[in-house]
Design a protein around this motif. Sequence first.
Motif, mmCIF file in Angstrom:
data_model
loop_
_atom_site.group_PDB
_atom_site.id
_atom_site.type_symbol
_atom_site.label_atom_id
_atom_site.label_comp_id
_atom_site.label_asym_id
_atom_site.label_seq_id
_atom_site.Cartn_x
_atom_site.Cartn_y
_atom_site.Cartn_z
ATOM 1 N N PRO A 1 0.353 -93.842 20.919
ATOM 2 C CA PRO A 1 0.178 -92.434 20.557
ATOM 3 C C PRO A 1 1.356 -91.833 19.793
ATOM 4 C CG PRO A 1 -0.623 -92.795 22.774
ATOM 5 C CD PRO A 1 0.026 -94.085 22.325
ATOM 6 N N LEU B 1 1.178 -92.032 15.977
ATOM 7 C CA LEU B 1 0.171 -91.244 15.265
ATOM 8 C C LEU B 1 0.718 -89.852 14.955
ATOM 9 C CD1 LEU B 1 -2.868 -92.111 17.559
ATOM 10 C CD2 LEU B 1 -2.306 -93.130 15.345
ATOM 11 N N ASP C 1 0.991 -86.008 15.072
ATOM 12 C CA ASP C 1 0.646 -85.030 16.099
ATOM 13 C C ASP C 1 0.139 -83.756 15.422
ATOM 14 O OD1 ASP C 1 0.463 -83.266 18.232
ATOM 15 O OD2 ASP C 1 2.431 -83.774 19.046
ATOM 16 N N HIS D 1 -7.564 -90.686 12.817
ATOM 17 C CA HIS D 1 -6.873 -91.192 13.998
ATOM 18 C C HIS D 1 -5.537 -90.473 14.116
ATOM 19 C CE1 HIS D 1 -6.134 -95.045 16.578
ATOM 20 N NE2 HIS D 1 -5.963 -93.942 17.247
ATOM 21 N N ARG E 1 -3.170 -87.588 16.991
ATOM 22 C CA ARG E 1 -2.982 -87.251 18.405
ATOM 23 C C ARG E 1 -2.739 -85.755 18.526
ATOM 24 N NH1 ARG E 1 2.760 -86.940 19.837
ATOM 25 N NH2 ARG E 1 3.924 -87.675 18.036
ATOM 26 N N GLN F 1 0.262 -85.924 23.648
ATOM 27 C CA GLN F 1 0.256 -87.361 23.968
ATOM 28 C C GLN F 1 -1.141 -87.960 23.995
ATOM 29 O OE1 GLN F 1 2.992 -89.346 24.198
ATOM 30 N NE2 GLN F 1 3.970 -87.479 23.455
ATOM 31 N N THR F 2 -2.153 -87.169 23.602
ATOM 32 C CA THR F 2 -3.539 -87.632 23.653
ATOM 33 C C THR F 2 -4.005 -88.138 22.296
ATOM 34 O OG1 THR F 2 -4.005 -85.982 25.359
ATOM 35 C CG2 THR F 2 -5.895 -86.967 24.235
ATOM 36 N N PRO F 3 -4.309 -89.438 22.183
ATOM 37 C CA PRO F 3 -4.853 -89.958 20.923
ATOM 38 C C PRO F 3 -6.256 -89.413 20.680
ATOM 39 C CG PRO F 3 -4.307 -91.749 22.446
ATOM 40 C CD PRO F 3 -4.145 -90.463 23.183
ATOM 41 N N VAL F 4 -6.569 -89.127 19.420
ATOM 42 C CA VAL F 4 -7.878 -88.583 19.050
ATOM 43 C C VAL F 4 -8.443 -89.422 17.913
ATOM 44 C CG1 VAL F 4 -9.101 -86.574 18.129
ATOM 45 C CG2 VAL F 4 -7.172 -86.248 19.700
ATOM 46 N N ARG F 5 -9.653 -89.910 18.089
ATOM 47 C CA ARG F 5 -10.358 -90.670 17.058
ATOM 48 C C ARG F 5 -11.533 -89.807 16.604
ATOM 49 N NH1 ARG F 5 -10.166 -94.429 13.248
ATOM 50 N NH2 ARG F 5 -12.011 -95.688 13.146
#
Length: 89
Positions: A21, A24, A26, A53, A55, A58-62
């Motif tokens: 994360p 990626l 932010d 892709h 984040r 701290q949360t990855p987002v796809r």
Amino acid sequence: MAMVDIKKLEEMERISREAAPVALADLLDVKITGDTPAQRLESYLAQTQNPYHVRVGQTPVRVSFQSEASPLSEKLKSHFLSLKGGDFS
């Protein structure tokens, strides 16, 4: 600023990165600038590197979209009709 390359965007959409994360972009740090929609899009793309892709903290987002899906407005109407049990017509 360069024009958005559609083929590059399609390639980014297909990429399934196994990045940590922290590697990626932010979205909390993204500051979109520009006077026109095209300039704002370029600003966003330059900062995110891969708009599919990212984040948030701290949360990855796809992000993905269905090409043949109903418009969001229709999905929302259907959802709210199901909650209400009636018709909004």
